[in-house]
Design an enzyme around this catalytic site. Structure first.
Site, mmCIF file in Angstrom:
data_model
loop_
_atom_site.group_PDB
_atom_site.id
_atom_site.type_symbol
_atom_site.label_atom_id
_atom_site.label_comp_id
_atom_site.label_asym_id
_atom_site.label_seq_id
_atom_site.Cartn_x
_atom_site.Cartn_y
_atom_site.Cartn_z
ATOM 1 N N ASP A 42 0.841 -1.202 0.000
ATOM 2 C CA ASP A 42 0.000 0.000 0.000
ATOM 3 C C ASP A 42 0.872 1.245 0.000
ATOM 4 O OD1 ASP A 42 -2.173 -1.668 0.099
ATOM 5 O OD2 ASP A 42 -2.802 -1.098 2.119
ATOM 6 N N ARG A 43 1.949 1.207 0.760
ATOM 7 C CA ARG A 43 2.841 2.363 0.851
ATOM 8 C C ARG A 43 3.477 2.675 -0.507
ATOM 9 N NH1 ARG A 43 4.685 5.462 4.591
ATOM 10 N NH2 ARG A 43 6.804 6.196 4.809
ATOM 11 N N ALA A 44 3.919 1.633 -1.225
ATOM 12 C CA ALA A 44 4.516 1.840 -2.552
ATOM 13 C C ALA A 44 3.475 2.396 -3.521
ATOM 14 C CB ALA A 44 5.099 0.524 -3.075
ATOM 15 N N TYR A 45 2.251 1.877 -3.461
ATOM 16 C CA TYR A 45 1.168 2.377 -4.310
ATOM 17 C C TYR A 45 0.918 3.861 -4.018
ATOM 18 C CZ TYR A 45 -3.457 3.059 -6.308
ATOM 19 O OH TYR A 45 -4.519 3.554 -7.015
ATOM 20 N N ASP A 46 0.832 4.193 -2.733
ATOM 21 C CA ASP A 46 0.598 5.585 -2.344
ATOM 22 C C ASP A 46 1.707 6.494 -2.861
ATOM 23 O OD1 ASP A 46 -1.694 4.793 -1.034
ATOM 24 O OD2 ASP A 46 -0.803 4.880 0.977
ATOM 25 N N SER A 95 -13.718 7.982 4.667
ATOM 26 C CA SER A 95 -12.417 7.410 4.958
ATOM 27 C C SER A 95 -11.376 8.507 5.060
ATOM 28 C CB SER A 95 -12.034 6.437 3.840
ATOM 29 O OG SER A 95 -10.734 5.961 4.035
ATOM 30 N N GLU A 125 -11.010 1.408 13.698
ATOM 31 C CA GLU A 125 -10.941 -0.039 13.605
ATOM 32 C C GLU A 125 -9.810 -0.424 12.676
ATOM 33 O OE1 GLU A 125 -14.808 -1.071 12.153
ATOM 34 O OE2 GLU A 125 -15.733 -0.872 14.123
ATOM 35 N N LYS A 154 -7.926 -1.762 9.506
ATOM 36 C CA LYS A 154 -8.300 -1.665 8.103
ATOM 37 C C LYS A 154 -8.210 -3.042 7.457
ATOM 38 C CE LYS A 154 -7.063 0.482 3.762
ATOM 39 N NZ LYS A 154 -6.054 1.198 3.027
#
Length: 150
Positions: free
Chosen positions: A53-57, A102, A133, A135
């Site tokens: 997710d971090r790389a995508y972001d 979100s 909560e 994710k």
């Protein structure tokens, strides 16, 4: 066309925005858009992400910066103008009682503060309540209990 360097990690280092020519920016924007669409498909459709997710972001934020700095490459079909992916036909559609909002990807205190302000303005509430909560990537669900019953 050579292989897109943003389809897998490690990604090449990004050049300083101020040092990019218009042509270089256009080429990078095109590569980023293609790679992000590829990653969206792997994540949302195939349920088989190939980057974190971090790389995508990192890719997504870089594309946003490039599009802001070089508005001549503005496009309504850019991944920065889309949300998620089409719904899966196998899942039943339901209307939510209230909007499910979100925080997106936030790592800075100012971004979280901005989200809280947005919620206050959106709900017209001076002190909204939040529930935090873990994710679960790729799925949103609203569970409603009334009088103790599911």
């Amino acid at each position: 066309m050579s292989e897109n360097p943003f389809r897998k990690t490690p990604f090449p280092d990004f050049k300083d925005l101020d040092k990019l020519s218009v042509q270089q920016a256009g080429e990078e924007i095109e590569q980023l858009r293609e790679a992000i669409e590829y990653h969206n498909h792997k994540y949302y459709i195939d349920n088989d992400p190939v980057v974190s997710d971090r790389a995508y972001d990192e890719l997504f934020q870089r594309l946003q910066k490039l599009e802001n700095k070089f508005p001549r490459f503005d496009s309504d079909i850019s991944p920065t103008r889309k949300v998620g992916a089409p719904p899966i036909d196998e899942l039943k559609k339901r209307k939510h009682r209230a909007s499910m909002l979100s925080l997106n990807s936030s790592e800075k205190k100012e971004e979280v503060s901005g989200f809280v302000k947005f919620i206050k303005d959106y709900t017209k509430s001076g002190s909204p309540e939040f529930m935090l909560e873990p994710k679960f990537d790729g799925l949103s669900v609203e569970i409603v209990y009334e009088n103790g019953y599911f």
